[in-house]
Design an enzyme around this catalytic site. Structure first.
Site, mmCIF file in Angstrom:
data_model
loop_
_atom_site.group_PDB
_atom_site.id
_atom_site.type_symbol
_atom_site.label_atom_id
_atom_site.label_comp_id
_atom_site.label_asym_id
_atom_site.label_seq_id
_atom_site.Cartn_x
_atom_site.Cartn_y
_atom_site.Cartn_z
ATOM 1 C CD GLU A 162 -2.891 -1.003 0.023
ATOM 2 O OE1 GLU A 162 -3.350 0.125 -0.276
ATOM 3 O OE2 GLU A 162 -3.142 -2.040 -0.620
ATOM 4 N N PRO A 163 0.348 2.358 -0.538
ATOM 5 C CG PRO A 163 -0.835 3.821 -1.899
ATOM 6 C CD PRO A 163 -0.973 2.524 -1.174
ATOM 7 C CG ASN A 174 7.665 -1.554 -2.779
ATOM 8 O OD1 ASN A 174 6.453 -1.605 -2.570
ATOM 9 N ND2 ASN A 174 8.341 -0.426 -2.840
ATOM 10 C CB ILE A 195 18.714 4.870 -12.770
ATOM 11 C CG1 ILE A 195 20.098 4.391 -13.228
ATOM 12 C CG2 ILE A 195 17.666 3.779 -12.968
ATOM 13 C CD1 ILE A 195 20.688 3.293 -12.365
ATOM 14 N NE ARG A 201 10.460 10.283 -7.829
ATOM 15 C CZ ARG A 201 11.100 9.890 -6.729
ATOM 16 N NH1 ARG A 201 11.934 8.850 -6.798
ATOM 17 N NH2 ARG A 201 10.925 10.501 -5.579
ATOM 18 N NE ARG A 210 7.868 7.329 -4.726
ATOM 19 C CZ ARG A 210 7.300 7.400 -3.514
ATOM 20 N NH1 ARG A 210 6.107 7.944 -3.353
ATOM 21 N NH2 ARG A 210 7.940 6.940 -2.462
ATOM 22 C CG ASP A 213 11.358 6.128 -4.268
ATOM 23 O OD1 ASP A 213 12.439 6.732 -4.344
ATOM 24 O OD2 ASP A 213 10.675 6.082 -3.230
ATOM 25 C CG ASP A 215 14.445 5.422 -0.910
ATOM 26 O OD1 ASP A 215 14.768 6.498 -1.454
ATOM 27 O OD2 ASP A 215 13.293 5.177 -0.492
ATOM 28 N NE ARG A 239 9.957 4.788 4.347
ATOM 29 C CZ ARG A 239 10.374 5.666 3.445
ATOM 30 N NH1 ARG A 239 10.998 5.224 2.352
ATOM 31 N NH2 ARG A 239 10.201 6.954 3.610
ATOM 32 C CG PHE A 241 7.449 -0.461 1.327
ATOM 33 C CD1 PHE A 241 8.517 0.140 0.678
ATOM 34 C CD2 PHE A 241 6.669 0.325 2.167
ATOM 35 C CE1 PHE A 241 8.813 1.478 0.860
ATOM 36 C CE2 PHE A 241 6.957 1.670 2.357
ATOM 37 C CZ PHE A 241 8.031 2.248 1.715
#
Length: 259
Positions: A162-163, A174, A195, A201, A210, A213, A215, A239, A241
Protein backbone atom coordinates in the site's frame (compact mmCIF):
# COMPACT_ATOMS: atom_id res chain seq x y z
CA UNK A 1 44.26 -8.22 5.22
CA UNK A 2 47.58 -7.01 3.88
CA UNK A 3 48.85 -4.26 1.61
CA UNK A 4 50.85 -4.69 -1.58
CA UNK A 5 52.80 -1.50 -2.33
CA UNK A 6 53.97 -0.32 -5.73
CA UNK A 7 56.25 2.71 -5.71
CA UNK A 8 57.72 4.87 -8.46
CA UNK A 9 56.17 3.17 -11.49
CA UNK A 10 57.23 5.51 -14.30
CA UNK A 11 55.29 5.62 -17.57
CA UNK A 12 55.63 8.02 -20.51
CA UNK A 13 52.32 9.11 -21.98
CA UNK A 14 50.31 12.08 -23.28
CA UNK A 15 47.90 13.66 -20.81
CA UNK A 16 47.18 17.31 -20.12
CA UNK A 17 45.03 20.30 -20.92
CA UNK A 18 47.52 22.01 -23.21
CA UNK A 19 47.71 20.94 -26.87
CA UNK A 20 51.42 20.05 -26.78
CA UNK A 21 50.83 17.73 -23.81
CA UNK A 22 48.48 15.65 -25.94
CA UNK A 23 51.19 14.86 -28.49
CA UNK A 24 54.49 15.07 -26.58
CA UNK A 25 54.89 12.24 -24.05
CA UNK A 26 55.98 13.15 -20.55
CA UNK A 27 56.62 11.24 -17.34
CA UNK A 28 53.85 10.05 -15.04
CA UNK A 29 54.89 8.30 -11.84
CA UNK A 30 52.51 6.00 -9.96
CA UNK A 31 52.36 4.81 -6.36
CA UNK A 32 49.71 2.30 -5.35
CA UNK A 33 48.62 0.54 -2.16
CA UNK A 34 46.51 -2.56 -2.82
CA UNK A 35 44.59 -3.90 0.17
CA UNK A 36 43.88 -7.63 -0.15
CA UNK A 37 43.87 -10.87 1.79
CA UNK A 38 47.01 -12.76 0.74
CA UNK A 39 47.28 -15.03 3.77
CA UNK A 40 46.54 -18.11 1.61
CA UNK A 41 49.41 -17.12 -0.69
CA UNK A 42 51.73 -16.68 2.27
CA UNK A 43 50.89 -20.18 3.51
CA UNK A 44 50.99 -21.91 0.11
CA UNK A 45 53.62 -19.76 -1.63
CA UNK A 46 51.24 -19.77 -4.61
CA UNK A 47 51.16 -16.70 -6.87
CA UNK A 48 47.59 -17.46 -7.96
CA UNK A 49 46.36 -16.82 -4.41
CA UNK A 50 47.55 -13.24 -4.28
CA UNK A 51 47.57 -10.21 -6.58
CA UNK A 52 50.24 -10.33 -9.26
CA UNK A 53 51.83 -6.89 -8.98
CA UNK A 54 53.50 -7.30 -12.37
CA UNK A 55 50.07 -7.59 -13.98
CA UNK A 56 48.86 -4.59 -11.97
CA UNK A 57 51.77 -2.53 -13.30
CA UNK A 58 50.98 -3.68 -16.83
CA UNK A 59 47.32 -2.66 -16.38
CA UNK A 60 48.31 0.82 -15.20
CA UNK A 61 50.65 1.15 -18.19
CA UNK A 62 47.97 0.05 -20.67
CA UNK A 63 45.39 2.50 -19.30
CA UNK A 64 47.94 5.32 -19.19
CA UNK A 65 49.37 4.78 -22.69
CA UNK A 66 46.08 3.80 -24.30
CA UNK A 67 44.21 7.03 -23.52
CA UNK A 68 44.65 10.80 -23.65
CA UNK A 69 43.02 12.69 -20.78
CA UNK A 70 43.00 16.35 -19.86
CA UNK A 71 43.31 15.74 -16.13
CA UNK A 72 45.44 13.50 -13.96
CA UNK A 73 42.34 13.22 -11.77
CA UNK A 74 40.67 11.35 -14.64
CA UNK A 75 43.78 9.23 -15.23
CA UNK A 76 43.97 8.28 -11.56
CA UNK A 77 40.34 7.15 -11.38
CA UNK A 78 40.54 5.25 -14.67
CA UNK A 79 43.58 3.32 -13.43
CA UNK A 80 42.05 2.65 -10.01
CA UNK A 81 38.72 1.48 -11.44
CA UNK A 82 40.41 -0.73 -14.03
CA UNK A 83 42.48 -2.46 -11.35
CA UNK A 84 39.47 -3.01 -9.09
CA UNK A 85 37.47 -4.41 -12.01
CA UNK A 86 40.17 -6.84 -13.17
CA UNK A 87 41.65 -7.95 -9.84
CA UNK A 88 38.81 -9.18 -7.65
CA UNK A 89 41.11 -9.97 -4.75
CA UNK A 90 41.80 -6.27 -4.30
CA UNK A 91 39.39 -4.85 -1.73
CA UNK A 92 40.72 -1.30 -1.77
CA UNK A 93 43.23 0.73 -3.74
CA UNK A 94 44.86 4.04 -2.95
CA UNK A 95 46.61 5.30 -6.06
CA UNK A 96 48.71 8.42 -6.58
CA UNK A 97 49.59 9.88 -9.98
CA UNK A 98 52.60 12.22 -10.00
CA UNK A 99 53.26 14.56 -12.91
CA UNK A 100 56.84 15.77 -12.28
CA UNK A 101 57.20 17.49 -15.67
CA UNK A 102 53.94 19.43 -15.53
CA UNK A 103 54.09 22.79 -17.38
CA UNK A 104 54.38 24.95 -14.26
CA UNK A 105 56.63 28.01 -14.36
CA UNK A 106 57.58 27.91 -10.68
CA UNK A 107 60.16 25.49 -9.31
CA UNK A 108 58.56 22.33 -7.93
CA UNK A 109 59.22 18.64 -7.39
CA UNK A 110 55.92 17.23 -8.62
CA UNK A 111 52.19 17.75 -8.79
CA UNK A 112 50.04 14.78 -7.87
CA UNK A 113 46.56 13.52 -7.11
CA UNK A 114 45.57 10.59 -4.92
CA UNK A 115 42.35 8.59 -5.18
CA UNK A 116 40.95 5.78 -3.06
CA UNK A 117 38.47 3.23 -4.41
CA UNK A 118 37.09 0.35 -2.33
CA UNK A 119 34.52 -2.38 -2.66
CA UNK A 120 31.35 -1.97 -0.63
CA UNK A 121 27.95 -3.55 -0.53
CA UNK A 122 24.93 -1.30 -0.82
CA UNK A 123 21.40 -2.38 0.05
CA UNK A 124 18.69 -0.77 -2.03
CA UNK A 125 14.91 -0.54 -1.91
CA UNK A 126 13.27 -0.18 -5.33
CA UNK A 127 9.62 0.68 -5.95
CA UNK A 128 7.15 1.82 -8.60
CA UNK A 129 3.46 2.69 -8.57
CA UNK A 130 2.86 4.13 -12.04
CA UNK A 131 2.61 2.53 -15.46
CA UNK A 132 4.12 -0.91 -16.00
CA UNK A 133 5.52 -1.30 -12.50
CA UNK A 134 7.30 -4.59 -13.11
CA UNK A 135 8.94 -3.19 -16.23
CA UNK A 136 10.21 -0.19 -14.28
CA UNK A 137 11.71 -2.45 -11.62
CA UNK A 138 13.26 -4.70 -14.27
CA UNK A 139 14.68 -1.66 -16.06
CA UNK A 140 16.08 -0.18 -12.85
CA UNK A 141 17.93 -3.40 -12.04
CA UNK A 142 19.26 -3.64 -15.60
CA UNK A 143 20.45 -0.03 -15.56
CA UNK A 144 22.10 -0.45 -12.17
CA UNK A 145 23.96 -3.49 -13.46
CA UNK A 146 25.09 -1.53 -16.53
CA UNK A 147 26.47 1.33 -14.43
CA UNK A 148 30.25 1.26 -14.16
CA UNK A 149 31.29 0.41 -10.65
CA UNK A 150 27.98 -1.30 -9.78
CA UNK A 151 27.19 -5.02 -9.90
CA UNK A 152 23.81 -6.37 -8.82
CA UNK A 153 24.38 -9.46 -6.69
CA UNK A 154 20.95 -10.35 -5.30
CA UNK A 155 17.36 -9.37 -5.99
CA UNK A 156 14.36 -10.18 -3.78
CA UNK A 157 10.91 -11.22 -4.93
CA UNK A 158 8.65 -8.42 -6.12
CA UNK A 159 5.92 -7.64 -3.58
CA UNK A 160 2.87 -5.38 -3.63
CA UNK A 161 2.37 -2.79 -0.92
CA UNK A 162 0.00 0.00 0.00
CA UNK A 163 1.13 3.60 -0.54
CA UNK A 164 3.20 5.07 2.28
CA UNK A 165 3.21 8.66 3.53
CA UNK A 166 -0.38 9.65 2.80
CA UNK A 167 0.20 11.27 -0.62
CA UNK A 168 0.50 8.54 -3.27
CA UNK A 169 -2.73 6.91 -4.40
CA UNK A 170 -1.67 3.81 -6.36
CA UNK A 171 -0.45 0.47 -5.04
CA UNK A 172 3.31 -0.06 -5.21
CA UNK A 173 5.42 -2.91 -6.49
CA UNK A 174 8.63 -3.20 -4.46
CA UNK A 175 11.82 -5.22 -4.25
CA UNK A 176 15.21 -5.06 -2.59
CA UNK A 177 18.63 -5.44 -4.19
CA UNK A 178 22.15 -5.98 -2.93
CA UNK A 179 24.84 -4.43 -5.10
CA UNK A 180 28.60 -4.53 -4.95
CA UNK A 181 29.91 -1.08 -5.77
CA UNK A 182 33.15 0.81 -6.28
CA UNK A 183 31.32 4.14 -6.03
CA UNK A 184 31.15 6.39 -3.02
CA UNK A 185 27.70 6.72 -1.41
CA UNK A 186 27.13 10.13 -2.99
CA UNK A 187 28.33 8.96 -6.40
CA UNK A 188 25.94 6.01 -6.18
CA UNK A 189 23.15 8.43 -5.25
CA UNK A 190 23.94 10.49 -8.36
CA UNK A 191 23.69 7.38 -10.54
CA UNK A 192 20.40 6.42 -8.86
CA UNK A 193 18.97 9.87 -9.60
CA UNK A 194 20.10 9.52 -13.23
CA UNK A 195 18.33 6.16 -13.54
CA UNK A 196 15.16 7.50 -11.91
CA UNK A 197 15.13 10.48 -14.27
CA UNK A 198 15.67 8.29 -17.33
CA UNK A 199 12.71 6.20 -16.19
CA UNK A 200 10.47 9.28 -16.07
CA UNK A 201 10.63 10.09 -12.36
CA UNK A 202 9.13 13.53 -11.73
CA UNK A 203 9.88 15.00 -8.29
CA UNK A 204 6.71 17.06 -7.87
CA UNK A 205 5.77 16.20 -4.31
CA UNK A 206 7.26 14.15 -1.50
CA UNK A 207 5.87 10.61 -1.30
CA UNK A 208 3.77 11.18 -4.41
CA UNK A 209 3.07 8.66 -7.15
CA UNK A 210 6.23 7.87 -9.17
CA UNK A 211 7.42 5.65 -11.96
CA UNK A 212 10.54 4.68 -10.03
CA UNK A 213 11.94 5.21 -6.56
CA UNK A 214 15.33 3.84 -5.46
CA UNK A 215 16.53 4.36 -1.90
CA UNK A 216 19.90 3.48 -0.39
CA UNK A 217 19.03 1.73 2.89
CA UNK A 218 22.52 0.67 3.97
CA UNK A 219 25.98 1.25 2.52
CA UNK A 220 28.31 -1.21 4.18
CA UNK A 221 28.64 -0.10 7.78
CA UNK A 222 28.87 3.60 6.92
CA UNK A 223 26.84 6.23 8.74
CA UNK A 224 26.17 9.42 6.80
CA UNK A 225 24.07 12.45 7.64
CA UNK A 226 24.21 15.49 5.40
CA UNK A 227 21.89 17.62 3.30
CA UNK A 228 21.83 15.06 0.48
CA UNK A 229 21.98 11.66 2.11
CA UNK A 230 21.24 9.89 5.37
CA UNK A 231 22.52 6.32 5.83
CA UNK A 232 21.16 4.08 7.25
CA UNK A 233 17.88 5.26 5.73
CA UNK A 234 16.13 7.18 8.52
CA UNK A 235 12.70 5.57 8.11
CA UNK A 236 13.43 2.00 7.00
CA UNK A 237 12.39 0.48 10.34
CA UNK A 238 8.82 1.70 9.77
CA UNK A 239 8.55 0.36 6.23
CA UNK A 240 7.47 -3.24 5.80
CA UNK A 241 7.88 -2.88 2.03
CA UNK A 242 11.58 -2.31 2.71
CA UNK A 243 12.12 -4.85 5.48
CA UNK A 244 10.28 -7.84 3.98
CA UNK A 245 12.16 -7.92 0.63
CA UNK A 246 15.46 -7.09 2.31
CA UNK A 247 14.98 -9.91 4.81
CA UNK A 248 14.85 -12.37 1.88
CA UNK A 249 18.30 -11.50 0.60
CA UNK A 250 20.17 -9.90 3.52
CA UNK A 251 18.61 -11.00 6.83
CA UNK A 252 21.82 -10.19 8.70
CA UNK A 253 21.22 -6.49 8.06
CA UNK A 254 17.96 -6.62 10.00
CA UNK A 255 19.09 -8.47 13.13
CA UNK A 256 17.46 -6.81 16.11
CA UNK A 257 14.89 -4.98 13.99
CA UNK A 258 11.23 -5.78 14.62
CA UNK A 259 9.37 -7.22 11.64
Amino acid sequence: MGIIKIRGLEISACHGVKDFEKVNPQRFVFDADLTCDFYAAAISDDLEKTVNYSRVCKEIAEVTRGNVFNLIEKLAYECAFSIMEKFERVEKITLTVNKPDAPVKQKFDTVAVTVTVEREKAYLSIGSNLGDKKQYLDTAIKMLNETRGVKVEKISDYISSEPYGGVAKNEFLNCAAVVSTLLTPHALLDEIHRIEAECGRARKERWGDRTLDIDIIFFGEKKIRDERLIIPHPDYKNRDFVKKPLKQIAPHMLIGIDD
